[in-house]
Design an enzyme around this catalytic site. Structure first.
Site, PDB file in Angstrom:
ATOM      1  N   LYS A 142       0.842  -1.199   0.000  1.00 59.43           N
ATOM      2  CA  LYS A 142       0.000   0.000   0.000  1.00 59.43           C
ATOM      3  C   LYS A 142       0.883   1.256   0.000  1.00 59.43           C
ATOM      4  O   LYS A 142       0.701   2.156  -0.791  1.00 59.43           O
ATOM      5  CB  LYS A 142      -0.920  -0.024   1.223  1.00 59.43           C
ATOM      6  CG  LYS A 142      -1.893   1.113   1.265  1.00 59.43           C
ATOM      7  CD  LYS A 142      -2.765   1.032   2.493  1.00 59.43           C
ATOM      8  CE  LYS A 142      -3.398   2.380   2.759  1.00 59.43           C
ATOM      9  NZ  LYS A 142      -4.129   2.429   4.009  1.00 59.43           N
ATOM     10  N   GLU A 193      10.712  -4.809   3.845  1.00 62.50           N
ATOM     11  CA  GLU A 193      10.705  -6.213   3.439  1.00 62.50           C
ATOM     12  C   GLU A 193      10.318  -6.345   1.965  1.00 62.50           C
ATOM     13  O   GLU A 193      10.986  -7.025   1.179  1.00 62.50           O
ATOM     14  CB  GLU A 193       9.697  -7.011   4.276  1.00 62.50           C
ATOM     15  CG  GLU A 193      10.069  -7.207   5.726  1.00 62.50           C
ATOM     16  CD  GLU A 193       9.588  -6.092   6.641  1.00 62.50           C
ATOM     17  OE1 GLU A 193       9.325  -4.972   6.140  1.00 62.50           O
ATOM     18  OE2 GLU A 193       9.482  -6.336   7.854  1.00 62.50           O
ATOM     19  N   GLY A 239      -4.425  -1.832   5.440  1.00 62.39           N
ATOM     20  CA  GLY A 239      -3.658  -2.980   4.938  1.00 62.39           C
ATOM     21  C   GLY A 239      -4.275  -4.316   5.318  1.00 62.39           C
ATOM     22  O   GLY A 239      -4.431  -5.205   4.480  1.00 62.39           O
ATOM     23  N   ARG A 240      -4.648  -4.473   6.588  1.00 60.94           N
ATOM     24  CA  ARG A 240      -5.143  -5.781   7.046  1.00 60.94           C
ATOM     25  C   ARG A 240      -6.571  -6.066   6.607  1.00 60.94           C
ATOM     26  O   ARG A 240      -7.109  -7.128   6.888  1.00 60.94           O
ATOM     27  CB  ARG A 240      -4.976  -5.916   8.557  1.00 60.94           C
ATOM     28  CG  ARG A 240      -5.594  -4.808   9.380  1.00 60.94           C
ATOM     29  CD  ARG A 240      -5.077  -4.857  10.817  1.00 60.94           C
ATOM     30  NE  ARG A 240      -5.512  -3.716  11.609  1.00 60.94           N
ATOM     31  CZ  ARG A 240      -4.866  -2.561  11.675  1.00 60.94           C
ATOM     32  NH1 ARG A 240      -3.765  -2.386  10.959  1.00 60.94           N
ATOM     33  NH2 ARG A 240      -5.310  -1.584  12.432  1.00 60.94           N
ATOM     34  N   GLU A 243      -3.547  -6.568  15.498  1.00 59.82           N
ATOM     35  CA  GLU A 243      -3.034  -5.260  15.064  1.00 59.82           C
ATOM     36  C   GLU A 243      -4.127  -4.198  15.246  1.00 59.82           C
ATOM     37  O   GLU A 243      -3.844  -3.040  15.502  1.00 59.82           O
ATOM     38  CB  GLU A 243      -2.570  -5.313  13.598  1.00 59.82           C
ATOM     39  CG  GLU A 243      -1.705  -4.136  13.172  1.00 59.82           C
ATOM     40  CD  GLU A 243      -0.968  -4.360  11.858  1.00 59.82           C
ATOM     41  OE1 GLU A 243       0.185  -4.823  11.881  1.00 59.82           O
ATOM     42  OE2 GLU A 243      -1.544  -4.078  10.790  1.00 59.82           O
ATOM     43  N   HIS A 294      -4.393 -33.120  18.566  1.00 63.34           N
ATOM     44  CA  HIS A 294      -3.210 -33.914  18.915  1.00 63.34           C
ATOM     45  C   HIS A 294      -2.031 -33.026  19.287  1.00 63.34           C
ATOM     46  O   HIS A 294      -0.895 -33.499  19.367  1.00 63.34           O
ATOM     47  CB  HIS A 294      -2.837 -34.828  17.742  1.00 63.34           C
ATOM     48  CG  HIS A 294      -3.924 -35.798  17.408  1.00 63.34           C
ATOM     49  ND1 HIS A 294      -4.029 -37.032  18.013  1.00 63.34           N
ATOM     50  CD2 HIS A 294      -4.994 -35.685  16.583  1.00 63.34           C
ATOM     51  CE1 HIS A 294      -5.105 -37.654  17.540  1.00 63.34           C
ATOM     52  NE2 HIS A 294      -5.715 -36.846  16.679  1.00 63.34           N
ATOM     53  N   LYS A 315      10.460  -0.634  13.529  1.00 64.24           N
ATOM     54  CA  LYS A 315      10.921  -0.351  12.156  1.00 64.24           C
ATOM     55  C   LYS A 315      11.982   0.748  12.185  1.00 64.24           C
ATOM     56  O   LYS A 315      13.011   0.646  11.516  1.00 64.24           O
ATOM     57  CB  LYS A 315       9.751   0.147  11.298  1.00 64.24           C
ATOM     58  CG  LYS A 315       8.733  -0.907  10.919  1.00 64.24           C
ATOM     59  CD  LYS A 315       7.706  -0.293   9.968  1.00 64.24           C
ATOM     60  CE  LYS A 315       6.487  -1.158   9.810  1.00 64.24           C
ATOM     61  NZ  LYS A 315       5.409  -0.517   9.052  1.00 64.24           N
TER      62      LYS A 315
HETATM   63  O1  F6P Z   1       3.804  -3.188   9.761  1.00 66.09           O
HETATM   64  C1  F6P Z   1       2.426  -3.115   9.714  1.00 66.09           C
HETATM   65  C2  F6P Z   1       1.881  -2.774   8.364  1.00 66.09           C
HETATM   66  O2  F6P Z   1       1.765  -1.404   8.232  1.00 66.09           O
HETATM   67  C3  F6P Z   1       0.554  -3.480   8.178  1.00 66.09           C
HETATM   68  O3  F6P Z   1      -0.497  -2.806   8.747  1.00 66.09           O
HETATM   69  C4  F6P Z   1       0.491  -3.641   6.700  1.00 66.09           C
HETATM   70  O4  F6P Z   1      -0.443  -4.601   6.329  1.00 66.09           O
HETATM   71  C5  F6P Z   1       1.913  -4.035   6.399  1.00 66.09           C
HETATM   72  O5  F6P Z   1       2.684  -3.250   7.299  1.00 66.09           O
HETATM   73  C6  F6P Z   1       2.369  -3.857   4.982  1.00 66.09           C
HETATM   74  O6  F6P Z   1       2.263  -2.523   4.557  1.00 66.09           O
HETATM   75  P1  F6P Z   1       2.361  -2.132   3.030  1.00 66.09           P
HETATM   76  O7  F6P Z   1       1.221  -2.754   2.311  1.00 66.09           O
HETATM   77  O8  F6P Z   1       2.302  -0.635   3.002  1.00 66.09           O
HETATM   78  O9  F6P Z   1       3.675  -2.642   2.509  1.00 66.09           O
END
Ligand code: F6P
Length: 546
Positions: free
Chosen positions: A209, A215, A269-270, A355, A386, A514
């Site tokens: 987003k 990452e 995002g979530r 979150e 189990h 972060k």
């Molecule tokens: O670290 C949390 C977060 O902001 C989430 O809420 C989000 O889903 C994720 O990082 C990834 O964010 P982006 O889609 O901006 O890479």
């Protein structure tokens, strides 16, 4: 302020619930069932192909009434109107929260800042459909003219968990495309995938987003480098598309504007799998199935928006969670899908639930004086039986558990299905009833056990029971029913956030780590140096000594 700001502990209902808790806390579920022949019917909701049985919870009619009084006193109904109406309910980020608009029919009008957002959503859906149709049919080809065989979703958090969970859950409906998910900045994740991919037939979908997530940008950069090494720079445009609301960052990265699927700041995002973030879902199962997923979610949205609280599934489930969290002081909740397809559901819900509602400051900016958030965990049944069920049955902690199961199996293997569902029903019954001392003695005696052995073993074999469960029984795992199931949880998150008087749609708590990681990375790269506590200092020293 769009949302009410009522401290739930100051309400009459909260006080009444506290008193009521004292009177009901020791009551056994078995007694509640014995008292009322209609209990199972009284505490269940049939809606579309869902049957939600919440009768095996430690509640009676008074509990239900008081919990719904609480929902009313904190003005949940008003909050729902603001939420669906596009008010700026994500106040700390100054945004509306409208993932519900992504699954609304194209005829709806939903305004954000006096602008109807539905036409834009519809246009992006069209773009998703056209693109997916072409990739799936093979009309769109890679740089050497071969159709795509593999899709790689690069994203993390909401840009990974939702698409990954749904793609796995709907594997039965998938086409020939193989979908891979790369999320972790751990280089072994990306390289493990790349080593088996063919650059001629692989399509990368970079999902972020913000398009600023370390990452995702690292993994996308590594994937692009690999691609250029095995193909050519000129071919990147044919093999990389992006989903983002940050168009300048994407174009700077080298993905052309026509290859960008946009989303909006009012999609968290979530909660974004319903947007173009779900591109890999749509590629995997086809756009028609993706549309059914949206339809199912929309139907649950409508149920939530329009059904009286007494019969409203997300409201009831949310208030039950409040009951255990705030009155029974339960520390966590288990979610156990009796479907291997749903094996990623608990992990997906961990982000959605934890979150969103892991907050300690209320909507007045004051520190809360009560528990918020719920710790969610789970694994599919029967595997979970189990693994950790022992602790739910006989441990010292109260763990309310939700059981999700389906009437019909997708491969129609009735023998397996009956065994699976026998376990599904047996576990909630066992958790409720437990096993009394006399039952244990009777059982051991029937096996000719000596009196001495019976005496020795009995304490260990007693199950207290009285463990609360909710059963969600759905006809069949389809894109539509899955959409409704996920929306059910999303709306439950909203309910709990409103009651707890917190902002559910920001996530400031993930920022500090972060920021520190960025600093430490510059230190590892020897461009900066910082002071740390002696523990961090020692750890860094050890890491850097090669
Ligand atoms: O670290 C949390 C977060 O902001 C989430 O809420 C989000 O889903 C994720 O990082 C990834 O964010 P982006 O889609 O901006 O890479």
């Amino acid at each position: 302020m769009a949302l009410p700001t009522i401290n739930p502990t100051t309400t009459k209902a909260w006080e009444a619930l506290q008193k009521h808790y004292e009177s009901i806390k020791k009551t056994h579920l078995k007694d509640l069932f014995n008292e009322s022949a209609s209990r199972a019917n009284d505490f269940s909701i049939a809606w579309e192909d869902f049957y939600v049985d919440y009768s095996k919870n430690r509640i009676d009619q008074t509990t239900k009434k008081l919990l719904l009084d609480l929902a009313r006193e904190v003005k949940l109904d008003e909050a729902i109107q603001h939420y669906f109406g596009g008010s700026t309910i994500n106040e700390t980020e100054g945004r509306a929260v409208l993932h519900t608009a992504l699954r609304a029919p194209s005829t709806h009008e939903i305004n954000v800042d006096c602008k109807n957002v539905v036409p834009e959503v519809t246009a992006v859906k069209k773009k998703i459909k056209n693109f997916c149709d072409q990739v799936i049919s093979g009309a769109l080809k890679g740089h050497t003219g071969k159709p795509f065989t593999d899709i790689v979703n690069i994203g993390i958090g909401g840009s990974d968990l939702g698409p990954a969970m749904i793609t796995e859950a709907l594997a039965f409906y998938k086409n020939h495309l193989k979908v891979h998910f790369i999320s972790n900045v751990d280089g072994d994740h990306v390289h493990q995938h790349l080593k088996d991919l063919d650059p001629e037939t692989t399509l990368f979908v970079v999902v972020s987003k913000t398009f600023s997530t370390q990452e995702t940008l690292s993994n996308a950069t590594t994937a692009r480098k690999w691609f250029i090494e095995h193909a050519s720079k000129d071919a990147v445009g044919k093999h990389f598309v992006a989903v983002s609301s940050n168009i300048p960052n994407v174009t700077n990265f080298g993905i052309e504007e026509q290859n960008i699927f946009p989303l909006w700041d009012w999609v968290g995002g979530r909660f974004s799998l319903w947007s173009a973030v779900g591109l890999s879902i749509s590629l995997s199962i086809g756009y028609e199935n993706f549309a059914s997923l949206l339809e199912g979610a929309h139907n649950m949205d409508e149920h939530f928006k329009t059904t009286p609280f007494e019969e409203n599934i997300p409201v009831i489930l949310g208030m039950l969670s409040i009951w255990y969290n705030n009155f029974f002081n339960a520390e966590s909740e288990a979610i156990i899908p009796y479907s291997q397809y749903l094996h990623r559901l608990p992990a997906y819900l961990q982000q959605g639930i934890m979150e969103s509602n892991g907050k300690s400051v209320d909507r007045n900016g004051k520190e809360v004086t009560y528990q918020t958030g719920t710790i969610i965990w789970g694994e599919p049944g029967t595997n979970a039986q189990h693994a950790f069920f022992q602790l739910i049955h006989q441990g010292t902690k109260l763990i309310p558990a939700e059981f999700i199961g389906f009437k019909y199996a997708l491969f129609e293997d009735q023998d397996h299905q009956d065994k699976l569902m026998a376990n599904f029903f047996a576990q909630t019954e066992a958790l409720m009833n437990g096993k009394t001392e006399s039952e244990v003695i009777e059982e051991l005696s029937s096996k000719n056990t000596s009196d001495e052995k019976i005496k020795q073993l009995t304490p260990f074999k007693i199950f207290e029971g009285n463990k609360p469960t909710t059963t969600v029984l759905i006809d069949k795992l389809t894109p539509k029913s899955l959409g409704a199931l996920v929306s059910m949880y999303e709306q439950r998150i909203f309910v709990q956030g409103i009651v707890w008087n917190i902002f559910s749609y920001d996530q400031w708590g993930v920022e500090l780590g972060k920021q520190l990681a960025t600093k430490i990375l510059s230190e590892i790269n020897k461009t900066e140096s910082y002071q740390h506590d002696s523990s961090t200092q020692n750890l860094l020293k050890r890491y850097l000594k090669k």
